[in-house]
Scaffold this active site. Structure first.
Site, PDB file in Angstrom:
ATOM      1  N   CYS A 257       3.049  -4.873  15.489  1.00  0.00           N
ATOM      2  CA  CYS A 257       2.931  -4.484  14.075  1.00  0.00           C
ATOM      3  C   CYS A 257       2.330  -5.609  13.248  1.00  0.00           C
ATOM      4  CB  CYS A 257       4.318  -4.115  13.543  1.00  0.00           C
ATOM      5  SG  CYS A 257       4.330  -3.785  11.756  1.00  0.00           S
TER       6      CYS A 257
ATOM      7  N   SER B  19      12.202   4.270  15.078  1.00  0.00           N
ATOM      8  CA  SER B  19      11.115   3.692  15.867  1.00  0.00           C
ATOM      9  C   SER B  19      11.648   3.252  17.223  1.00  0.00           C
ATOM     10  CB  SER B  19      10.528   2.491  15.124  1.00  0.00           C
ATOM     11  OG  SER B  19       9.940   2.918  13.926  1.00  0.00           O
ATOM     12  N   LEU B  20      11.521   4.127  18.199  1.00  0.00           N
ATOM     13  CA  LEU B  20      12.108   3.862  19.515  1.00  0.00           C
ATOM     14  C   LEU B  20      11.176   2.996  20.360  1.00  0.00           C
ATOM     15  CD1 LEU B  20      14.812   4.660  20.659  1.00  0.00           C
ATOM     16  CD2 LEU B  20      13.756   6.677  21.673  1.00  0.00           C
ATOM     17  N   HIS B  21      10.005   3.500  20.679  1.00  0.00           N
ATOM     18  CA  HIS B  21       8.910   2.735  21.290  1.00  0.00           C
ATOM     19  C   HIS B  21       9.122   2.276  22.730  1.00  0.00           C
ATOM     20  CE1 HIS B  21       7.261   2.955  17.354  1.00  0.00           C
ATOM     21  NE2 HIS B  21       7.874   1.913  16.845  1.00  0.00           N
TER      22      HIS B  21
ATOM     23  N   ASN C  41      -2.475   1.350  16.769  1.00  0.00           N
ATOM     24  CA  ASN C  41      -3.542   1.058  15.826  1.00  0.00           C
ATOM     25  C   ASN C  41      -3.860  -0.438  15.916  1.00  0.00           C
ATOM     26  OD1 ASN C  41      -5.072   2.269  13.889  1.00  0.00           O
ATOM     27  ND2 ASN C  41      -3.785   1.491  12.249  1.00  0.00           N
TER      28      ASN C  41
ATOM     29  N   CYS D 270       8.172  -6.927  14.977  1.00  0.00           N
ATOM     30  CA  CYS D 270       7.830  -6.101  16.142  1.00  0.00           C
ATOM     31  C   CYS D 270       6.469  -6.567  16.668  1.00  0.00           C
ATOM     32  CB  CYS D 270       7.811  -4.625  15.765  1.00  0.00           C
ATOM     33  SG  CYS D 270       9.417  -4.064  15.139  1.00  0.00           S
TER      34      CYS D 270
ATOM     35  N   SER E 138      12.053   5.789   7.739  1.00  0.00           N
ATOM     36  CA  SER E 138      11.794   5.336   9.105  1.00  0.00           C
ATOM     37  C   SER E 138      12.419   3.964   9.296  1.00  0.00           C
ATOM     38  CB  SER E 138      10.281   5.248   9.340  1.00  0.00           C
ATOM     39  OG  SER E 138      10.008   4.644  10.598  1.00  0.00           O
TER      40      SER E 138
ATOM     41  N   GLU F 102       0.811  -1.214   0.000  1.00  0.00           N
ATOM     42  CA  GLU F 102       0.000   0.000   0.000  1.00  0.00           C
ATOM     43  C   GLU F 102       0.846   1.267   0.000  1.00  0.00           C
ATOM     44  OE1 GLU F 102      -3.917  -1.299   2.558  1.00  0.00           O
ATOM     45  OE2 GLU F 102      -2.255  -0.367   3.589  1.00  0.00           O
TER      46      GLU F 102
ATOM     47  N   CYS G 289      -5.774   1.774   9.359  1.00  0.00           N
ATOM     48  CA  CYS G 289      -5.349   0.474   9.872  1.00  0.00           C
ATOM     49  C   CYS G 289      -5.029  -0.480   8.745  1.00  0.00           C
ATOM     50  CB  CYS G 289      -6.395  -0.123  10.790  1.00  0.00           C
ATOM     51  SG  CYS G 289      -7.973  -0.338  10.016  1.00  0.00           S
TER      52      CYS G 289
ATOM     53  N   CYS H 108       7.528  -8.110   6.457  1.00  0.00           N
ATOM     54  CA  CYS H 108       8.734  -7.637   7.155  1.00  0.00           C
ATOM     55  C   CYS H 108       9.224  -8.755   8.060  1.00  0.00           C
ATOM     56  CB  CYS H 108       8.422  -6.390   7.998  1.00  0.00           C
ATOM     57  SG  CYS H 108       9.891  -5.728   8.838  1.00  0.00           S
TER      58      CYS H 108
ATOM     59  N   CYS I 128       3.033   8.133   1.690  1.00  0.00           N
ATOM     60  CA  CYS I 128       3.683   7.113   2.524  1.00  0.00           C
ATOM     61  C   CYS I 128       3.808   5.836   1.693  1.00  0.00           C
ATOM     62  CB  CYS I 128       2.810   6.884   3.762  1.00  0.00           C
ATOM     63  SG  CYS I 128       3.367   5.529   4.803  1.00  0.00           S
TER      64      CYS I 128
ATOM     65  N   GLY J  34       7.132  -2.776   5.631  1.00  0.00           N
ATOM     66  CA  GLY J  34       8.518  -3.199   5.490  1.00  0.00           C
ATOM     67  C   GLY J  34       9.526  -2.291   6.155  1.00  0.00           C
ATOM     68  N   GLU J  35      10.749  -2.797   6.242  1.00  0.00           N
ATOM     69  CA  GLU J  35      11.860  -2.059   6.849  1.00  0.00           C
ATOM     70  C   GLU J  35      12.786  -1.577   5.721  1.00  0.00           C
ATOM     71  OE1 GLU J  35      13.119  -0.854   9.819  1.00  0.00           O
ATOM     72  OE2 GLU J  35      14.771  -0.282   8.515  1.00  0.00           O
TER      73      GLU J  35
END
Ligand code: SAH
Ligand code: SF4
Length: 372
Positions: free
Chosen positions: A118, A222-224, A299, A115, A200, A91, A342, A111, A104, A168-169
């Site tokens: 995710c 992406s710290l989180h 989300n 995580c 990101s 997407e 989402c 991926c 985006c 994806g990363e």
């Protein structure tokens, strides 16, 4: 062998043309036709010699991924679903705002980094997208949005910003990502400024150094979590590249970055990482890194075990960060009515077509608002 011109950045296009005895300025002309003007039909490239047009028809194509769904939300958010073959879809989401338009885009189908919060991660890794599939999302979105008709000045740009925050990363597909980034920045292609293109990453430290050296653009990390114990659980790649290494890589990145801060993304998970104490811990952790925070309300997706932090909790968390002088934004969820918030559309389509494997690539798309 037929070459897809969308796979080539300016340097590789010049090499391709040189290999066929054509002058470098011809490569530039074609680059402009393909990317700046969104032209995929060689016959329409009217300032090329007819003989060159015929040659191109024999040896090259302009082949972006096909749009298989296109939905528009009440707030103007528009989501495109692209077929990337073998039952996989990715997407892109376009988010119009008063002063800019952000696209985006995705860099992988699935991926591998898994995580825990995710949905892309939960669905596993399928494959890296090609350069043509990455830049092709921008090419297609510009066409669908009518951007190619709108002239070229920055002020008129329909898509003024690009964020690599879809599926994806990006840094796990670094080679293709760097070529796609170079096209985004090239004046003969999309001509975006480095500050308006954001990668990101979940924190692939060696690849952050390579990005810094090969094509520095704005960086979001992406710290989180405010400590290794919790981050090991939420972002498993942390076990390989723990926080001291990650934060040192952020500082190194800033030596060459187009902006003088890193954006730390922080997903707000109810009762997991959202306490006052954790906000304080986060401030202490990031003290030595010039940064901004972007809080992302979690989300939810089917099968996820987390809950989104309540709005007052997110506000309080943001206040603590801001009271310490750190610029903090909280991401709005956009396009809820088309599931752009989402990203379940990819999942729905694949549920129908790939029911036997149970493989779905729903995408978490509540990631849109990026640091200014
Ligand atoms: N792989 C990269 C880029 C894609 S993810 C990365 O992890 O940074 C883009 C952002 O969305 C990341 O900050 C990611 O952690 C976040 N995200 C993933 N799933 C989410 C969810 N369910 N709710 C909110 N944000 C999520
Ligand atoms: Fe991959 Fe990013 Fe999702 Fe983690 S958050 S699984 S790195 S897409």
């Amino acid at each position: 062998m037929t070459v897809n011109l969308l796979d080539l950045d300016a340097a590789s296009l010049s090499a391709f043309f040189a290999g066929h005895g054509e002058k470098p300025f011809r490569a530039r002309q074609v680059l402009r036709w393909v990317h700046r003007f969104g032209q995929g039909d060689f016959d329409a490239m009217t300032d090329l010699a007819r003989s060159l047009r015929e040659k191109l028809k024999d040896m090259a194509v302009v082949l972006p991924p096909a749009i298989v769904a296109d939905s528009l939300a009440g707030d103007g958010t528009r989501k495109f679903l692209f077929d990337v073959g073998a039952g996989n879809a990715v997407e892109s989401v376009f988010i119009p705002e008063d002063d800019r338009g952000t696209l985006c885009i995705s860099t992988q189908a699935g991926c591998a980094l898994d995580c825990s919060f995710c949905s892309t991660g939960k669905q596993g890794f399928n494959r890296n997208l090609t350069v043509a599939e990455i830049i092709g999302q921008l090419w297609q979105a510009r066409r669908a949005l009518g951007a190619y008709r709108h002239g070229e000045t920055q002020g008129e740009r329909v898509i003024s910003n690009v964020v690599l925050m879809g599926m994806g990363e990006p840094l796990a597909n670094l080679d293709h990502t760097v070529l796609a980034l170079r096209l985004m920045l090239d004046d003969n292609a999309y001509g975006l400024s480095r500050r308006r293109v954001t990668v990101s990453t979940s924190g692939l430290v060696p690849a952050m150094d390579r990005l810094r050296d090969e094509c520095p653009v704005a960086l979001a990390v992406s710290l989180h979590a405010p400590n290794d114990r919790l981050r090991d659980e939420l972002v498993p790649i942390n076990r390989k590249y723990p926080l001291p290494l990650l934060l040192a890589a952020c500082r190194r990145y800033l030596e060459k970055a187009p902006r003088d801060f890193v954006t730390f993304e922080y997903v707000m998970l109810d009762g997991v990482n959202d306490s006052d104490g954790q906000a304080e811990e986060l401030l202490a952790l990031t003290r030595d890194v010039p940064c901004k925070f972007n809080l992302i309300p979690f989300n939810p997706f089917p099968g996820s075990s987390y809950r989104r932090s309540p709005a007052p909790r997110i506000r309080r968390f943001a206040e603590i960060l801001m009271a310490a002088g750190v610029v903090t934004t909280t991401r709005k969820t956009r396009g809820d009515d088309i599931d752009a918030a989402c990203g379940q559309l990819a999942g729905q389509i694949l549920d129908r077509t790939k029911r036997s494997t149970g493989r779905t690539f729903a995408l978490q798309m509540a990631r849109h608002e990026v640091a200014r």
